[in-house]
Design a protein around this motif. Structure first.
Motif, short mmCIF file in Angstrom:
data_model
loop_
_atom_site.label_atom_id
_atom_site.label_comp_id
_atom_site.label_asym_id
_atom_site.label_seq_id
_atom_site.Cartn_x
_atom_site.Cartn_y
_atom_site.Cartn_z
N THR A 145 27.32 -27.14 -45.17
CA THR A 145 27.95 -27.31 -43.86
C THR A 145 29.26 -26.54 -43.81
OG1 THR A 145 28.68 -28.95 -42.22
CG2 THR A 145 29.15 -29.44 -44.53
N ASP A 146 29.48 -25.86 -42.69
CA ASP A 146 30.69 -25.08 -42.50
C ASP A 146 30.70 -24.62 -41.04
OD1 ASP A 146 32.76 -23.01 -42.56
OD2 ASP A 146 32.51 -23.04 -44.74
N ARG A 147 31.85 -24.61 -40.42
CA ARG A 147 31.93 -24.20 -39.02
C ARG A 147 31.39 -22.78 -38.80
NH1 ARG A 147 34.63 -27.30 -35.44
NH2 ARG A 147 35.88 -29.04 -36.25
N THR A 199 21.45 -18.43 -45.11
CA THR A 199 22.34 -19.48 -45.62
C THR A 199 21.65 -20.31 -46.69
OG1 THR A 199 23.46 -19.61 -43.48
CG2 THR A 199 23.68 -21.51 -44.95
N GLY A 214 30.03 -25.16 -48.79
CA GLY A 214 30.40 -24.41 -47.60
C GLY A 214 30.13 -22.94 -47.78
N ARG A 215 30.72 -22.14 -46.90
CA ARG A 215 30.50 -20.68 -46.96
C ARG A 215 30.81 -20.11 -48.33
NH1 ARG A 215 29.28 -16.58 -48.17
NH2 ARG A 215 29.69 -14.51 -47.28
#
Length: 261
Positions: A85-87, A100, A203-204
């Motif tokens: 999860t990451d914006r 991803t 995250g990313r």
């Protein structure tokens, strides 16, 4: 044996869907469930765990609330859960989503990857095969049955009104149909264990060998021109007639009026 199962938290369409101004789904505002095809894939992995003692890791990409679907999977019998999860990952189409997930999976050891055939919120059936392409491993789609033989997997693959029997060396990716099996229920003990379990959050920065240009809404070559909830039909015309002959005559007259006959 190490098995990775990719699952997705999808909108419960019985509760209706909601959209953002940019046309993407407002996932934070909707009731959610585990995608049915993914759940069948998870059950297939758990049966292999029962038979061979496999380790089952479930991976999902989504909002922080997608942790719920990972805990459901652990309550069913999975060993580990990983939330990506990451914006910067938001608004991804199938290309950016598969990039991803493949970037996350490159951090893990695996013999077999199982995904659902498709998600009910997109119905593209693209993400599973795309993941296999990014990871450069064989893929067998539309699985109706899965068996392990040595270092190979044998899959009964749905094909029109018949089926294929395909064999591939592991590592391999399989996309599962919801008809593959009847998923088990969570157990009370499993539910307690699931909510005590630690969910790994990436995250990313945790994605391996993925360019920023292939991530999120900006990295998605597919753009949504317009989206809306399904249009509800009216009640239509209701007619009460006395006899079957009158009913038949009325139906025929309407078909003639519409130039159907």
């Amino acid at each position: 044996m190490k098995i990775i199962v990719c699952i997705k938290q999808v909108p419960d369409t019985k509760g209706g869907v909601k959209f953002k101004a940019d046309g993407t789904l407002d996932r934070g505002a909707m009731l959610t469930i585990m995608n049915p095809d993914d759940k069948a894939g998870l059950e297939a992995a758990l049966r292999l765990k029962d038979e061979f003692g496999a380790e089952v890791t479930v991976v999902t990409m989504g909002l922080p609330k997608a942790e719920e679907v990972l805990r459901e999977a652990i309550a069913m019998g999975a060993d580990k859960g990983i939330l990506v999860t990451d914006r910067v990952l938001g608004g991804a189409d199938t290309w950016a989503t598969s990039q991803t997930i493949a970037g996350a999976i490159r951090n893990l050891e695996y013999d077999l990857i199982i995904t659902g055939r498709q998600a009910i919120d997109g119905d593209t059936a693209q993400v599973g095969p795309q993941i296999s392409e990014h990871l450069n491993i064989p893929v067998i789609s539309y699985a109706e049955d899965i068996k392990i033989e040595g270092d190979s997997v044998i899959v009964k693959r749905q094909y029109d009104d018949r089926f294929h029997m395909l064999k591939a060396k592991m590592p391999c990716l399989i996309t599962a149909l919801s008809e593959l099996n009847e998923p088990r229920y969570m157990t009370p003990g499993g539910i307690f264990d699931a909510y005590d379990a630690e969910i790994t959050v990436w995250g990313r920065a945790d994605l391996k060998d993925v360019e920023d240009s292939n991530l999120g809404l900006k990295g998605s070559p597919t753009q949504i021109a317009k989206a809306s909830d399904k249009v509800r039909k009216g009640a239509g015309e209701k007619v009460v007639l006395d006899t079957p002959d009158e009913s038949a005559d009325y139906i025929v007259s309407k078909l003639q009026e519409k130039f159907v006959i």
